[in-house]
Design a protein around this motif. Sequence first.
Motif, PDB file in Angstrom:
ATOM      1  N   MET A 131       0.823  -1.216   0.000  1.00 61.16           N
ATOM      2  CA  MET A 131       0.000   0.000   0.000  1.00 61.16           C
ATOM      3  C   MET A 131       0.861   1.272   0.000  1.00 61.16           C
ATOM      4  N   PHE A 132       2.002   1.203   0.707  1.00 64.82           N
ATOM      5  CA  PHE A 132       2.848   2.403   0.776  1.00 64.82           C
ATOM      6  C   PHE A 132       4.132   2.268  -0.040  1.00 64.82           C
ATOM      7  N   GLY A 170       6.799   2.551  -2.598  1.00 64.59           N
ATOM      8  CA  GLY A 170       7.006   3.449  -3.730  1.00 64.59           C
ATOM      9  C   GLY A 170       6.266   4.772  -3.629  1.00 64.59           C
ATOM     10  N   LYS A 171       5.460   4.925  -2.584  1.00 62.40           N
ATOM     11  CA  LYS A 171       4.716   6.188  -2.414  1.00 62.40           C
ATOM     12  C   LYS A 171       5.605   7.241  -1.757  1.00 62.40           C
ATOM     13  N   LYS A 172       5.299   8.462  -2.058  1.00 64.16           N
ATOM     14  CA  LYS A 172       5.948   9.566  -1.356  1.00 64.16           C
ATOM     15  C   LYS A 172       5.048   9.958  -0.184  1.00 64.16           C
ATOM     16  N   VAL A 173       5.656  10.050   0.998  1.00 59.86           N
ATOM     17  CA  VAL A 173       4.845  10.265   2.205  1.00 59.86           C
ATOM     18  C   VAL A 173       5.185  11.588   2.895  1.00 59.86           C
ATOM     19  N   ILE A 174       4.132  12.271   3.306  1.00 58.03           N
ATOM     20  CA  ILE A 174       4.270  13.432   4.186  1.00 58.03           C
ATOM     21  C   ILE A 174       3.907  12.945   5.587  1.00 58.03           C
ATOM     22  N   ALA A 175       4.841  13.011   6.523  1.00 56.88           N
ATOM     23  CA  ALA A 175       4.594  12.538   7.891  1.00 56.88           C
ATOM     24  C   ALA A 175       4.425  13.746   8.796  1.00 56.88           C
ATOM     25  N   ILE A 186       6.790   8.517  12.842  1.00 59.48           N
ATOM     26  CA  ILE A 186       5.954   8.168  11.688  1.00 59.48           C
ATOM     27  C   ILE A 186       6.857   7.893  10.488  1.00 59.48           C
ATOM     28  N   GLU A 246       9.936   6.882  10.364  1.00 59.02           N
ATOM     29  CA  GLU A 246      10.648   5.609  10.479  1.00 59.02           C
ATOM     30  C   GLU A 246       9.729   4.430  10.132  1.00 59.02           C
ATOM     31  N   CYS A 247       8.502   4.495  10.636  1.00 61.32           N
ATOM     32  CA  CYS A 247       7.532   3.428  10.359  1.00 61.32           C
ATOM     33  C   CYS A 247       7.225   3.351   8.865  1.00 61.32           C
ATOM     34  N   MET A 248       7.075   4.511   8.238  1.00 61.18           N
ATOM     35  CA  MET A 248       6.692   4.536   6.826  1.00 61.18           C
ATOM     36  C   MET A 248       7.834   4.078   5.922  1.00 61.18           C
ATOM     37  N   VAL A 251       9.045  12.381   2.128  1.00 67.87           N
ATOM     38  CA  VAL A 251       9.518  13.613   1.496  1.00 67.87           C
ATOM     39  C   VAL A 251       9.420  14.816   2.433  1.00 67.87           C
ATOM     40  N   ALA A 270      10.056   1.986   6.819  1.00 68.88           N
ATOM     41  CA  ALA A 270      10.105   0.534   7.002  1.00 68.88           C
ATOM     42  C   ALA A 270       9.005  -0.153   6.194  1.00 68.88           C
ATOM     43  N   ALA A 271       7.929   0.596   5.906  1.00 61.67           N
ATOM     44  CA  ALA A 271       6.831   0.038   5.114  1.00 61.67           C
ATOM     45  C   ALA A 271       7.075   0.230   3.616  1.00 61.67           C
TER      46      ALA A 271
END
Lengths: 41, 478, 103
Positions: free
Chosen positions: A1-2, A4-9, A21, A23-25, A33, A27-28
Amino acid sequence: MFKGKKVIALGERDGVPGPAIAECMEAAGAEVVFQKTECFV
Amino acid sequence: MVPALRAASNVLVHVPDLVRYGSKPWRENSGGDAALAGALSRRLRSFAEAVAYPPNQVFIGNMAPGDLGEGPSPWYENPVPEASAKGAFGEILPQEDFYPLLEAADQFGLLLFGPDAPSGADAASAAAASLLEGSGPGKTGPGKRGREEEILGRIESGEALPLHRGGDLIGCVRRDHEADESLDARILLENLAAKASGAYALRHLLLQEEIAPEEIEYVISCSEEAVGDRYNRGGGNLAKAIAEMAGCAGAAGVDVKSFCAAPVYALVHAAALIRAGVVKNAVVVGGGSLAKLGMKAYFHIEKEMPVLEDVLGGIAFLLGSEGGGAPRVNLEITGHHGAGRPSTPQVMAEALVRDPLERAGRKICDIDKYAVELHNPEVTLPAGAGDVAATNYRTIAAMAVMKGEIAREEIPAFIESKGMPGFAPTQGHIPAGVPYLGHALVGMRAGDLRSTMVLAKGSLFLGRMSQQADGASVVVEV
Amino acid sequence: MDLENQAAIKKIADEVGADNLVVVLGMPGEGLRLAAETLTTGDPSWAGPLAGVSLGLPVYHILEERVRNHVPEDIYAEKLQMMEMVLDLPRIESDLAELRAAG
């Protein structure tokens, strides 16, 4: 689900802070970014 | 010497006409939104309303924190009947008596008041009146008045900001350097407000305990303001300025800073100095934060509530040696958060609560009351900022579950017994657990309370120098 | 939501494009709805750079079941486990479900 996605934490001091958040993302399999911790008081 | 907490004082200063200089209203209003400015001024409270506001009555010691949970809500619609501005260990000062204190705090002619400005001659507060009596060297002092055209001239030239009483212009505050943003008019007003409210809290403490100011040896300020000029912004030592104004002529002064965690550090440092024999007594003092006035005002206006962030807080604590039933500040149980550890609430709770208690062979449940950051939830909830105290109590309770001290179902009972509703104004360092200490002293003198752990966190990441939060804790007990 | 953060997120969304971008939040309570709303339909307080800007970003909370299931167990235990007891998980799920249904 995550993968290859770019994430704003966007975390909060008394909840889950930004770096945790991020670190968790990562790892997922996401790329973080932007990560920030807010404090409302 | 065994360090002990000998006295506590919590004061509030009601400053409706300074709310506009809070950081948030200032920024919004500088955008030129007249409708917003009008909405703000219509929602400001009178002094009587601020005095009768239940959380303010708890802050100055006329009600116990637990009374808030039992009373009707919303608190702002349920004023305390016949509320007094004088409390068991604090008081509330009206703006009319604070302007003269600001003037007394000003040694550089930064403020200029007109002929109609208050002189403080009729101040009901003994602490305020006594500060106005003792004038220091170089003080311009109340009584020297400017002409109206002089005040208007300063404002029109852009060097000064107007000071109001309701709709009336009564004076101004000017910058002290054209090109130094650290000496900007609003920044200097911020610093003067912290100095004056801090000195007021300190003088109130001394009068309450009948201690001569000259007896105080050391003053630590935990205020948040960055006092200094452009070469040393935040250079500080507001402590010494506060001590001087309060008449503590022999006291050394120093500032301790760590955002909202500073008051707890200051208590630990003061107690450590006493234990080491460096001094026999020390005062921890915090002045109010002008920048935080009206921080959430627009949420309050939107919800048709009064603007609740209309008070500056002031706190002062006297530490000395054990005796006469004064609870000791137990330096065997102090918590710190290591600079390299993650800043998650879990790690913070381990560092501030679990680990120091474990080292002392105590359990989390052994502490009678936890005093966390006691932000008034009625201020924070409408702004989506959560109930800070409640979240922190749930974190401590969860830590007790993880340690196997209580079952998960016992979390609400743990919080009910060891916690309290937040009652302090959202003034950053002011709610940092320490406003409970006055109540703790009352409880300990009555034999109802044996121990309290005071803990607070600081949001270091706001300063952009570290992603970390910080925290500190200490136990006060008989 | 903090105005500087609104500006920063708007900039990233403009640069990266909303398609491949996901927001993961960590607020404890009431702030969640406000932040989620700000990042999808725009700043409801009309104060920040996202006022009237509908970014439409997918917004999650780190403790939603569908998110936390993707976090490896060891990291979960270290960073998140205790917060399960602190934060109101059913409320987080229902707040976000409501916003998604409305959006």
